[in-house]
Write a protein that holds these residues in place. Structure first.
Motif, PDB file in Angstrom:
ATOM      1  N   VAL A 147       0.816  -1.307  -0.149  1.00 13.55           N
ATOM      2  CA  VAL A 147      -0.067   0.113   0.011  1.00 13.55           C
ATOM      3  C   VAL A 147       1.052   1.168  -0.096  1.00 13.55           C
ATOM      4  N   SER A 148       1.933   1.244   0.920  1.00 13.45           N
ATOM      5  CA  SER A 148       2.735   2.272   1.111  1.00 13.45           C
ATOM      6  C   SER A 148       3.365   2.682  -0.278  1.00 13.45           C
ATOM      7  N   VAL A 149       4.150   1.904  -0.982  1.00  9.48           N
ATOM      8  CA  VAL A 149       4.852   1.795  -2.240  1.00  9.48           C
ATOM      9  C   VAL A 149       4.072   2.443  -3.332  1.00  9.48           C
ATOM     10  N   SER A 150       2.714   1.999  -3.370  1.00  3.16           N
ATOM     11  CA  SER A 150       1.842   2.301  -4.242  1.00  3.16           C
ATOM     12  C   SER A 150       1.250   3.888  -4.439  1.00  3.16           C
ATOM     13  N   PHE A 151       1.697   4.676  -3.077  1.00  5.60           N
ATOM     14  CA  PHE A 151       1.655   5.743  -3.119  1.00  5.60           C
ATOM     15  C   PHE A 151       2.798   6.754  -3.338  1.00  5.60           C
ATOM     16  N   MET A 152       3.986   5.978  -3.681  1.00  3.78           N
ATOM     17  CA  MET A 152       5.268   6.805  -4.068  1.00  3.78           C
ATOM     18  C   MET A 152       5.304   7.221  -5.311  1.00  3.78           C
ATOM     19  N   ALA A 153       6.013   8.177  -5.661  1.00  3.68           N
ATOM     20  CA  ALA A 153       6.566   8.819  -6.908  1.00  3.68           C
ATOM     21  C   ALA A 153       7.312   7.694  -7.724  1.00  3.68           C
ATOM     22  N   THR A 154       7.086   8.040  -9.119  1.00  2.00           N
ATOM     23  CA  THR A 154       7.772   6.928 -10.018  1.00  2.00           C
ATOM     24  C   THR A 154       9.212   6.707  -9.639  1.00  2.00           C
ATOM     25  N   GLY A 155       9.781   5.713  -9.275  1.00  2.00           N
ATOM     26  CA  GLY A 155      11.357   5.344  -9.049  1.00  2.00           C
ATOM     27  C   GLY A 155      11.513   5.794  -7.544  1.00  2.00           C
ATOM     28  N   GLU A 156      10.767   6.064  -6.685  1.00  7.02           N
ATOM     29  CA  GLU A 156      11.238   6.289  -5.213  1.00  7.02           C
ATOM     30  C   GLU A 156      11.665   5.080  -4.776  1.00  7.02           C
ATOM     31  N   ALA A 157      10.988   3.735  -4.993  1.00  4.92           N
ATOM     32  CA  ALA A 157      10.977   2.759  -4.264  1.00  4.92           C
ATOM     33  C   ALA A 157      12.366   1.980  -4.807  1.00  4.92           C
ATOM     34  N   ALA A 158      12.945   2.373  -5.696  1.00  4.57           N
ATOM     35  CA  ALA A 158      14.101   1.661  -6.496  1.00  4.57           C
ATOM     36  C   ALA A 158      15.448   2.338  -5.974  1.00  4.57           C
ATOM     37  N   VAL A 159      15.546   2.491  -4.703  1.00  3.34           N
ATOM     38  CA  VAL A 159      16.809   2.813  -4.093  1.00  3.34           C
ATOM     39  C   VAL A 159      17.173   2.101  -2.988  1.00  3.34           C
ATOM     40  N   PHE A 160      18.333   2.130  -2.501  1.00  6.99           N
ATOM     41  CA  PHE A 160      18.911   1.476  -1.410  1.00  6.99           C
ATOM     42  C   PHE A 160      19.447   2.356  -0.080  1.00  6.99           C
TER      43      PHE A 160
ATOM     44  N   SER B 110       7.743   9.914   0.354  1.00  8.91           N
ATOM     45  CA  SER B 110       8.139  11.228   0.853  1.00  8.91           C
ATOM     46  C   SER B 110       6.924  12.369   0.615  1.00  8.91           C
ATOM     47  N   HIS B 111       6.352  12.122  -0.264  1.00 11.90           N
ATOM     48  CA  HIS B 111       4.926  12.976  -0.425  1.00 11.90           C
ATOM     49  C   HIS B 111       4.178  11.808  -1.237  1.00 11.90           C
ATOM     50  N   TRP B 112       2.814  11.797  -0.859  1.00 12.89           N
ATOM     51  CA  TRP B 112       1.688  10.796  -1.010  1.00 12.89           C
ATOM     52  C   TRP B 112       1.157  11.331  -2.668  1.00 12.89           C
ATOM     53  N   THR B 113       1.282  10.219  -3.558  1.00 13.08           N
ATOM     54  CA  THR B 113       0.644  10.614  -4.747  1.00 13.08           C
ATOM     55  C   THR B 113      -0.357   9.403  -5.337  1.00 13.08           C
ATOM     56  N   LEU B 114      -1.138   9.768  -6.048  1.00 14.54           N
ATOM     57  CA  LEU B 114      -2.186   8.885  -6.673  1.00 14.54           C
ATOM     58  C   LEU B 114      -1.938   8.661  -8.051  1.00 14.54           C
ATOM     59  N   GLU B 115      -0.708   9.235  -8.712  1.00 20.19           N
ATOM     60  CA  GLU B 115      -0.417   9.210 -10.051  1.00 20.19           C
ATOM     61  C   GLU B 115      -0.555   7.642 -10.640  1.00 20.19           C
ATOM     62  N   HIS B 116      -0.259   6.761  -9.743  1.00 20.05           N
ATOM     63  CA  HIS B 116      -0.308   5.313 -10.318  1.00 20.05           C
ATOM     64  C   HIS B 116      -1.490   4.859 -10.465  1.00 20.05           C
ATOM     65  N   TYR B 117      -2.466   5.130  -9.615  1.00 18.72           N
ATOM     66  CA  TYR B 117      -3.799   4.724  -9.563  1.00 18.72           C
ATOM     67  C   TYR B 117      -4.376   5.538 -10.977  1.00 18.72           C
ATOM     68  N   ARG B 118      -4.138   6.455 -10.829  1.00 11.99           N
ATOM     69  CA  ARG B 118      -4.659   7.356 -12.155  1.00 11.99           C
ATOM     70  C   ARG B 118      -4.344   6.671 -13.555  1.00 11.99           C
TER      71      ARG B 118
ATOM     72  N   LEU C 161       3.923   1.483  -9.771  1.00 10.78           N
ATOM     73  CA  LEU C 161       2.919   1.286 -10.731  1.00 10.78           C
ATOM     74  C   LEU C 161       2.224  -0.347 -10.257  1.00 10.78           C
ATOM     75  N   MET C 162       3.224  -1.122 -10.241  1.00  8.39           N
ATOM     76  CA  MET C 162       2.750  -2.836  -9.984  1.00  8.39           C
ATOM     77  C   MET C 162       2.147  -2.888  -8.600  1.00  8.39           C
ATOM     78  N   MET C 163       2.493  -2.144  -7.504  1.00  5.62           N
ATOM     79  CA  MET C 163       2.120  -2.026  -6.183  1.00  5.62           C
ATOM     80  C   MET C 163       0.815  -1.436  -6.174  1.00  5.62           C
ATOM     81  N   ALA C 164       0.458  -0.621  -7.108  1.00  2.00           N
ATOM     82  CA  ALA C 164      -0.988   0.115  -7.143  1.00  2.00           C
ATOM     83  C   ALA C 164      -1.906  -0.987  -7.849  1.00  2.00           C
ATOM     84  N   GLY C 165      -1.526  -1.783  -8.697  1.00  2.00           N
ATOM     85  CA  GLY C 165      -2.276  -2.759  -9.387  1.00  2.00           C
ATOM     86  C   GLY C 165      -2.384  -3.812  -8.550  1.00  2.00           C
ATOM     87  N   ALA C 166      -1.537  -4.236  -7.615  1.00  3.32           N
ATOM     88  CA  ALA C 166      -1.818  -5.161  -6.635  1.00  3.32           C
ATOM     89  C   ALA C 166      -2.768  -4.724  -5.542  1.00  3.32           C
TER      90      ALA C 166
END
Lengths: 310, 271
Positions: free
Chosen positions: B27-40, B47-55, B237-242
């Motif tokens: 749920v958390s990652v589905s609200f992240m901006a594109t690319g935000e989860a792909a870091v270590f 960091s800020h919530w977005t609905l862009e992937h659901y849209r 995007l995939m997390m929003a789909g899940a």
């Protein structure tokens, strides 16, 4: 009630029985026809199909269909890919069954303790992954298991262990998928164990405690004997379900790396619906069926001996 | 004794963390901006919530269509499965007819045959009937549920014969008895079986994957599997789909969990 009209007594039951029989058939006919048409017939047809060379040419034109006897089976038994799939499936079952049952049992024993707070809430929560959509949670776990950005590797590295290429290395791909599978299904058997544990009378634990038995001894001498028959049944049912793994490798690894997660059902799917070798795929289905049947027969035999089956 | 209580509660908390983490993270990652989860190291909260992937999912990826397909198929499967199995289960429990016992033994034996065996011929059969890539084709396996028939029969055995006899003496026909007397008593098991079928249809993957060949007919799991092959890098995007796929069934289960768990235990105790 003492005076019975003779005509009524004669007519009523026979007419009633006839109507009841007709009604009964009307009630069962739709279901029986559906079962016959969409279950029994396809299963029998699968056996026949497995004796033919039904392929993409036969799909286009049935004149290309030939009866080949046991050739599909012979070819399967000499196909290293099929044996690989059998071996992978067995590995899944041999590792997965004890692992998932141990997890279910541990969770059940812990939740059965009276000192644990909010037990009904935990019970439902631990079961919840079981009802989630497999494909969706498999996608989630694929990212949790990601080599570079995955949370699992982050956890490993933060306690000083090296990162693991979970889904990219043939030696860890099966354990990685099993982590996901155990997470998803342990709640199911946990509920069954909990139901059995709740039938164990408290007096038995009380008596054991008075005899000076610690937690482990109580588990060993009270809990384990009480759930042994259930455990046996559950484990053999689990083997059958581990034989039917398909979506997990399909979503998480697509059978890779190096074919290390191709299961029998996955092999059947590719053979049938990717290469359209429906004859040979049906033979795979039947080998799978025989394996599951053998396990089920063992299940019935063992259960009968233990006396758990009614 | 105190220490034991603390340890057990800690163990429960640990299991709860393992069980919940993947779902909360999804749920958390589905609200992240594109690319935000792909870091270590992986961030746990946006960091800020977005609905862009659901849209994106609903506007560009056809998620609304898949959601509708899943919902329509699961609803139809539930209605069909119930109307086929409930009367049959009742008749096997309470109405005598010639050959009942033999038929029942035959069905018990058939339970050991996994449905996947018939997948290939069933596909060919439906293909010759022109039902590949239709709702009807996707629904067919739900009509033939031996398990459902058993579940209903098991429950219907507890209906007292006197109740049915009394209705018969009052002159009710078998159909009226079924509607007015039997259906109300079977209500809990109908909810349970309906829930099983709805969730089963919603979560099903292999059969819809085979039978629904056109993208516009995909159910959520089939669409999600296809999307995840296309968009491997788009974690958010995939997390929003899940989330869209899992949330409806999870909510439905939580709302009706008593029916689900009771039915599950009743089904498994009998083996």
């Amino acid at each position: 009630m003492t005076v019975v009209d003779p005509t009524l007594a004669k007519v009523r039951p026979s007419r009633g029985r006839g109507a009841r029989e007709r009604a009964a058939w009307a009630f069962v006919a739709p279901a029986l026809i559906a079962i016959g048409l969409f279950f029994a017939l396809p299963v029998i047809a699968a056996l026949l199909l497995s004796l033919t060379d039904f392929d993409i040419y036969a799909l286009a034109n049935l004149d290309n269909l030939r009866f080949v006897g046991l050739q599909n089976y012979e070819r399967l038994l000499t196909n290293p890919l099929f044996w690989g799939a059998m071996k992978n499936t067995l590995t899944f079952a041999v590792l997965g069954v004890p692992l998932s049952i141990a997890a279910s049992l541990a969770a059940a024993v812990i939740l059965n303790a009276r000192v644990v707070k909010w037990r009904p809430i935990w019970r439902v929560m631990f079961f919840a992954p079981y009802v989630t959509t497999l494909v969706a949670t498999a996608v989630v776990w694929r990212y949790l298991l990601h080599t570079r950005y995955g949370v699992i590797n982050w956890g490993l590295e933060s306690i000083g262990l090296p990162a693991v290429d979970w889904l990219g290395d043939p030696s860890t791909s099966i354990p990685a998928i099993l982590m996901f599978v155990v997470w998803k299904i342990f709640g199911y058997n946990m509920l069954i164990f909990l139901a059995v544990l709740q039938t164990v009378p408290d007096d038995l634990y009380e008596a054991a405690r008075i005899d000076g038995a610690g937690s482990w001894k109580q588990f060993r001498h009270v809990t384990l004997p009480a759930i042994a028959p259930t455990m046996l049944l559950v484990s053999i049912i689990s083997v059958a379900s581990f034989f039917q793994l398909f979506a997990e490798p399909y979503v998480m690894t697509q059978g890779g790396p190096a074919q290390s997660t191709v299961t029998v059902l996955y092999f059947m799917y590719e053979e049938g619906f990717k290469w359209w070798n429906l004859g040979s795929a049906s033979a795979v289905a039947f080998v799978l069926f025989l394996c599951i049947l053998a396990i089920t027969l063992v299940q019935l035999a063992v259960a009968k001996r233990v006396g758990a089956y009614q | 004794m105190k220490i034991r209580a603390i340890l057990l509660n800690l163990a429960v908390a640990l299991i709860a963390l393992i069980v919940l983490f993947p779902l909360v993270w999804m749920v958390s990652v589905s609200f992240m901006a594109t690319g935000e989860a792909a870091v270590f190291p992986p961030p746990l909260l946006p960091s800020h919530w977005t609905l862009e992937h659901y849209r994106d999912l609903f506007l560009n990826q056809g998620m609304g269509r898949y959601l509708w397909n899943s919902f329509a198929l699961a609803t139809l499967a539930t209605i069909l499965a119930l109307s086929f199995t409930v009367p049959a289960g009742y008749a096997f429990a309470k109405l005598k007819f010639a050959g009942r016992e033999r038929l029942f033994q035959f069905l018990v034996a058939a339970l050991v045959v996994p449905a996947q065996i018939g997948t290939l011929p069933l596909f060919l059969m439906l293909k010759s009937m022109g039902l590949v890539n239709t709702y009807a084709g996707a629904l067919v396996p739900w009509l033939a549920s031996i398990f459902g028939l058993f579940l209903v029969r098991q429950y219907a055995l507890s209906i007292p014969d006197e109740m049915l006899e009394a209705a018969r003496i009052d002159g009710a026909s078998e159909g009226q008895i079924f509607r007015r007397v039997v259906l109300p008593t079977l209500q809990p098991i109908i909810v349970t079986l309906g829930l099983f079928v709805f969730l089963g249809s919603w979560n099903d993957f292999l059969w819809p994957l085979i039978i629904l060949t056109d993208q516009s007919n995909y159910t959520l799991p089939v669409a999600l599997a296809a999307l995840s092959r296309e968009h491997v890098q788009d974690i958010e995007l995939m997390m929003a789909g899940a989330v869209v796929t899992v949330a409806p069934v999870l909510i439905l289960f939580l709302a009706l969990q008593r029916y689900y768990i009771r039915g599950m235990l009743a089904g498994s105790v009998k083996g």
